[in-house]
Design a protein around this motif. Structure first.
Motif, PDB file in Angstrom:
ATOM      1  N   LEU A 196     -10.438  28.309  -4.713  1.00 52.06           N
ATOM      2  CA  LEU A 196     -10.894  26.934  -4.479  1.00 52.06           C
ATOM      3  C   LEU A 196     -11.748  26.524  -5.658  1.00 52.06           C
ATOM      4  N   TYR A 197     -11.405  25.402  -6.282  1.00 54.92           N
ATOM      5  CA  TYR A 197     -12.218  24.847  -7.359  1.00 54.92           C
ATOM      6  C   TYR A 197     -13.056  23.714  -6.784  1.00 54.92           C
ATOM      7  N   THR A 198     -14.374  23.814  -6.934  1.00 51.43           N
ATOM      8  CA  THR A 198     -15.252  22.804  -6.358  1.00 51.43           C
ATOM      9  C   THR A 198     -16.396  22.459  -7.300  1.00 51.43           C
ATOM     10  N   ILE A 199     -16.784  21.199  -7.300  1.00 53.27           N
ATOM     11  CA  ILE A 199     -17.994  20.716  -7.974  1.00 53.27           C
ATOM     12  C   ILE A 199     -18.916  20.227  -6.861  1.00 53.27           C
ATOM     13  N   PRO A 200     -19.730  21.099  -6.279  1.00 52.24           N
ATOM     14  CA  PRO A 200     -20.498  20.724  -5.091  1.00 52.24           C
ATOM     15  C   PRO A 200     -21.644  19.764  -5.375  1.00 52.24           C
ATOM     16  N   ASN A 201     -22.161  19.767  -6.597  1.00 54.37           N
ATOM     17  CA  ASN A 201     -23.270  18.878  -6.947  1.00 54.37           C
ATOM     18  C   ASN A 201     -22.773  17.679  -7.739  1.00 54.37           C
ATOM     19  N   TYR A 202     -22.842  16.484  -7.114  1.00 56.93           N
ATOM     20  CA  TYR A 202     -22.544  15.234  -7.818  1.00 56.93           C
ATOM     21  C   TYR A 202     -21.155  15.290  -8.437  1.00 56.93           C
ATOM     22  N   ASN A 203     -20.215  15.510  -7.571  1.00 56.28           N
ATOM     23  CA  ASN A 203     -18.815  15.706  -7.946  1.00 56.28           C
ATOM     24  C   ASN A 203     -18.352  14.707  -9.004  1.00 56.28           C
ATOM     25  N   ASN A 204     -17.632  15.219  -9.968  1.00 55.61           N
ATOM     26  CA  ASN A 204     -16.943  14.391 -10.956  1.00 55.61           C
ATOM     27  C   ASN A 204     -15.490  14.290 -10.501  1.00 55.61           C
ATOM     28  N   PRO A 205     -15.068  13.095 -10.000  1.00 56.86           N
ATOM     29  CA  PRO A 205     -15.587  11.763 -10.310  1.00 56.86           C
ATOM     30  C   PRO A 205     -16.375  11.060  -9.203  1.00 56.86           C
ATOM     31  N   GLY A 210     -19.166  11.551  -7.399  1.00 57.63           N
ATOM     32  CA  GLY A 210     -20.620  11.517  -7.281  1.00 57.63           C
ATOM     33  C   GLY A 210     -21.147  12.110  -5.989  1.00 57.63           C
ATOM     34  N   ILE A 211     -20.257  12.565  -5.115  1.00 60.10           N
ATOM     35  CA  ILE A 211     -20.656  13.091  -3.806  1.00 60.10           C
ATOM     36  C   ILE A 211     -21.216  14.508  -3.939  1.00 60.10           C
ATOM     37  N   THR A 212     -22.207  14.816  -3.111  1.00 64.44           N
ATOM     38  CA  THR A 212     -22.813  16.139  -3.074  1.00 64.44           C
ATOM     39  C   THR A 212     -22.456  16.839  -1.763  1.00 64.44           C
ATOM     40  N   MET A 213     -22.006  18.078  -1.868  1.00 67.67           N
ATOM     41  CA  MET A 213     -21.723  18.863  -0.679  1.00 67.67           C
ATOM     42  C   MET A 213     -23.035  19.241   0.008  1.00 67.67           C
ATOM     43  N   SER A 214     -23.141  18.949   1.297  1.00 63.52           N
ATOM     44  CA  SER A 214     -24.378  19.227   2.028  1.00 63.52           C
ATOM     45  C   SER A 214     -24.604  20.736   2.144  1.00 63.52           C
ATOM     46  N   LEU A 215     -25.848  21.114   2.451  1.00 63.21           N
ATOM     47  CA  LEU A 215     -26.181  22.527   2.588  1.00 63.21           C
ATOM     48  C   LEU A 215     -25.375  23.169   3.706  1.00 63.21           C
ATOM     49  N   GLU A 216     -25.239  22.484   4.833  1.00 62.58           N
ATOM     50  CA  GLU A 216     -24.479  23.030   5.948  1.00 62.58           C
ATOM     51  C   GLU A 216     -23.017  23.226   5.566  1.00 62.58           C
ATOM     52  N   ARG A 217     -22.465  22.274   4.825  1.00 62.49           N
ATOM     53  CA  ARG A 217     -21.072  22.409   4.384  1.00 62.49           C
ATOM     54  C   ARG A 217     -20.905  23.594   3.428  1.00 62.49           C
ATOM     55  N   ARG A 218     -21.868  23.809   2.566  1.00 58.61           N
ATOM     56  CA  ARG A 218     -21.777  24.943   1.652  1.00 58.61           C
ATOM     57  C   ARG A 218     -21.681  26.249   2.430  1.00 58.61           C
ATOM     58  N   LYS A 219     -22.483  26.354   3.472  1.00 57.32           N
ATOM     59  CA  LYS A 219     -22.456  27.557   4.300  1.00 57.32           C
ATOM     60  C   LYS A 219     -21.113  27.691   5.014  1.00 57.32           C
ATOM     61  N   GLN A 220     -20.577  26.567   5.503  1.00 56.87           N
ATOM     62  CA  GLN A 220     -19.296  26.610   6.217  1.00 56.87           C
ATOM     63  C   GLN A 220     -18.151  26.954   5.280  1.00 56.87           C
ATOM     64  N   VAL A 221     -18.150  26.366   4.086  1.00 58.73           N
ATOM     65  CA  VAL A 221     -17.097  26.665   3.111  1.00 58.73           C
ATOM     66  C   VAL A 221     -17.158  28.134   2.708  1.00 58.73           C
ATOM     67  N   LEU A 222     -18.350  28.646   2.526  1.00 60.06           N
ATOM     68  CA  LEU A 222     -18.504  30.055   2.163  1.00 60.06           C
ATOM     69  C   LEU A 222     -18.042  30.970   3.285  1.00 60.06           C
ATOM     70  N   GLU A 223     -18.302  30.596   4.527  1.00 59.67           N
ATOM     71  CA  GLU A 223     -17.850  31.403   5.658  1.00 59.67           C
ATOM     72  C   GLU A 223     -16.328  31.433   5.742  1.00 59.67           C
ATOM     73  N   ILE A 224     -15.688  30.302   5.488  1.00 58.53           N
ATOM     74  CA  ILE A 224     -14.224  30.264   5.468  1.00 58.53           C
ATOM     75  C   ILE A 224     -13.685  31.146   4.353  1.00 58.53           C
ATOM     76  N   ALA A 225     -14.346  31.103   3.196  1.00 55.51           N
ATOM     77  CA  ALA A 225     -13.917  31.952   2.079  1.00 55.51           C
ATOM     78  C   ALA A 225     -14.004  33.419   2.448  1.00 55.51           C
TER      79      ALA A 225
END
Length: 437
Positions: free
Chosen positions: A184-193, A195-210
């Protein structure tokens, strides 16, 4: 008398290229540079950092001292394929700002983070392998994946970033079809293009799925230190050592001209990265590494980042204010909390790619949304960059863009194409919208 046939192909070497060469495409951003750099055009297209606030006299003196010091001859020689040890130690200090604890031995210096992405794709992807990427995603990454003949499958985003349920579905569905999902390729902070930021809870959920699915995460974080609202979230890599490859860069927090980035990877992966680096460049440019290392050593780089944040915040606010004033009904846009970009969704029936020549005629440039998708979506989207122009130029550029959009909207009304009933007027959004046209 028979006339001898002449081959009229423009490229006489067409039949000699490797198959992967035909997946290479010109960057939509680079294609705009010639036009966007004309002084009469306000360019809201490229993501070029503004280095005007760098203390160039200090940088010049530091580099002069470095060249005349005992380290000078080393800076002008070949170096290690992994990168210079002193810089790798300093990179670990930089990453600690986002909660990452790392050892210099696990850092590989690259020619910008773009080369890091190229090396990662080279060692992991065979033709036909799948790379998952946010929708939308960085155009340079999509070009790299295509050059290695990888298939990109986009995963939906909302205002909190990547949607975990869609990620799990994608991994399970593709695996059931016999596809190899490499990462999975992700830009979690201020995504290009977007500008959205992945929330802390989402980061934990994405990592758990990984962890559940064995999915590798490639975390690209060029903008992480450029938070504009005082909220710096921990990097995904700070929560997991083995499941995440982390890419960083000095292009946004110092200077893009030195082309110094890095990859933080588990030991086994690092060994492969170094071998790939040596086959590509022998070693990353030694002078650039010494220059960056000297800057970090003699200058208060943390304070310099604060200076950059204040400057970019002023520009972002100028763009958001101008969008509220000049965008027509049916438009919406994101409110980035950092980074360089705003993602604009146009009224229904307007194609950003088709409109671009008319915008340039009106002396404003942008990047069409289709550049940020591998599957031809994004026709109703525009990436707007606020990092380089002055606030006054940003306002003028958005005003000119508003003129073009209002003319396009008027044409649509004339020919009976109207925005959908769900469209709202001048409302900021935190969600990128795929092409709905």
């Amino acid at each position: 008398m028979e006339h001898q046939r002449r081959d009229t192909r423009l490229d006489l070497y067409h039949d000699r290229y490797a198959a992967r060469a035909f997946g290479m495409k010109e960057s939509a951003v680079r294609a705009l540079f010639a036009v966007a750099n004309r002084p009469e055009v306000v360019s809201l297209a490229g993501g070029m950092p503004n280095i005007a606030d760098l203390p160039l006299d200090m940088v010049a003196d530091a580099l002069s001292d470095m060249i005349q010091s005992p380290a000078g001859p080393k800076a002008l020689q070949y170096g290690s394929g992994q990168g210079e040890p002193m810089l790798r130690e300093q990179i670990c200090e930089v990453m600690a700002e986002e909660g990452i604890r790392a050892h210099p031995d696990d850092v590989t210096v690259t020619v910008g983070s773009q080369q890091g992405l190229d090396l990662i794709t080279r060692i992991f992807c065979d033709p036909g392998d799948v790379v998952l990427a946010e929708a939308p995603s960085y155009v340079g990454a999509l070009s790299t994946f295509a050059s290695y003949q990888a298939e990109v499958v986009h995963v939906e985003m909302d205002d909190d970033g990547l949607v975990p349920e869609r990620l799990r579905e994608a991994v399970l569905t593709l695996t059931a079809r016999g596809k190899k999902v490499k990462f999975l390729y992700t830009i979690p902070n201020y995504n290009n293009p977007s500008g959205i930021t992945m929330s802390l809870e989402r980061r934990k959920q994405v990592l758990e799925i990984a962890r559940e699915t064995g999915l590798l995460i490639v975390e690209d974080n060029p903008y992480g230190l450029l938070d504009l609202e005082g909220e710096r979230l921990p990097a995904i890599r700070s929560m997991e050592n083995d499941q995440v490859l982390y890419m960083g860069s000095f292009s946004k927090t110092f200077s893009p001209g030195f082309r110094v980035g890095w990859v933080l990877a588990p030991h086994a992966v690092r060994e492969k990265l170094v071998l790939a680096q040596e086959s590509a460049t022998l070693s990353p440019p030694t002078f650039s590494q010494y220059a960056v290392s000297t800057y970090l050593k003699v200058h208060d780089w943390r304070h310099q980042i604060v200076v950059f944040r204040d400057m970019y915040r002023e520009r972002r606010d100028a763009m958001l204010k101008a969008l509220t004033e000049y965008m027509p009904a049916g438009s919406s846009w994101t409110h980035p909390k950092g980074g360089f970009f705003v993602w604009l969704t146009l009224p229904a029936g307007i194609d950003s790619q088709a409109m671009l020549p008319r915008a340039v005629t009106n002396r404003v440039a942008y990047t069409p949304g289709t550049a940020f998708y591998a599957d031809d979506l994004g026709a109703r989207n525009i990436r707007l960059s606020y990092c380089y122009p002055t606030p006054e130029r940003i306002r003028e550029g958005v005003r000119r863009l508003g003129e073009v959009l209002n003319r396009e909207s008027q044409l649509n009304r004339t020919f009976g194409i109207h925005p959908g009933a769900h469209a709202v007027h001048n409302v900021e959004s935190n969600s990128p919208h795929p092409d709905q046209a």
